[in-house]
Scaffold this motif. Structure first.
Motif, mmCIF file in Angstrom:
data_model
loop_
_atom_site.group_PDB
_atom_site.id
_atom_site.type_symbol
_atom_site.label_atom_id
_atom_site.label_comp_id
_atom_site.label_asym_id
_atom_site.label_seq_id
_atom_site.Cartn_x
_atom_site.Cartn_y
_atom_site.Cartn_z
ATOM 1 N N THR A 101 0.825 -1.208 0.000
ATOM 2 C CA THR A 101 0.000 0.000 0.000
ATOM 3 C C THR A 101 0.863 1.264 0.000
ATOM 4 O O THR A 101 0.627 2.189 -0.782
ATOM 5 N N ILE A 102 1.869 1.284 0.861
ATOM 6 C CA ILE A 102 2.756 2.448 0.935
ATOM 7 C C ILE A 102 3.491 2.638 -0.385
ATOM 8 O O ILE A 102 3.598 3.757 -0.897
ATOM 9 N N ILE A 104 1.080 3.996 -3.122
ATOM 10 C CA ILE A 104 0.786 5.417 -2.894
ATOM 11 C C ILE A 104 2.011 6.273 -3.220
ATOM 12 O O ILE A 104 1.900 7.304 -3.892
ATOM 13 N N ILE A 132 2.581 6.815 -6.911
ATOM 14 C CA ILE A 132 1.715 7.801 -7.558
ATOM 15 C C ILE A 132 2.442 9.141 -7.686
ATOM 16 O O ILE A 132 2.330 9.824 -8.698
#
Length: 100
Positions: free
Chosen positions: A60-61, A64, A67
């Protein structure tokens, strides 16, 4: 000092529909409690509660972060991390249902 204690967070956690209606844990059972344990600083207990939690957090990190900052091999990193995390979740689930 944390604003909430794990016991306080229990009243805000969503119930597992699989466990409620079918009577057995799903592959996601334990994620919320594991995150609450991480919040409390109980890192080993969080891993014992849900072994895939750190892979999910890392994935997840990274997604993100990717991005905002593009990494050269991001697709490969995401694929490998996701595969390892999914394998960890499946293996730990099989161990969980065969030993309980």
């Amino acid at each position: 000092m944390n604003l909430f204690l794990v016991g306080d967070l229990d009243k805000y956690m969503l119930p597992c529909s699989t466990k409620k209606y079918l009577g057995f844990d799903c592959m996601g059972c334990g994620i919320q409690r594991s995150l609450a344990l991480i919040y409390e600083g109980e890192f080993i207990a969080a891993f014992k509660m849900y072994p895939g939690i750190y892979g999910l957090l890392l994935l997840t990190i990274f997604i993100i972060l990717n991005i905002f900052v593009k990494f050269k091999y991001s697709t490969k990193i995401i694929t490998i991390t996701a595969a390892i995390t999914v394998a960890t979740i499946i293996i730990s689930y099989i161990i969980k249902i065969t030993t309980h």
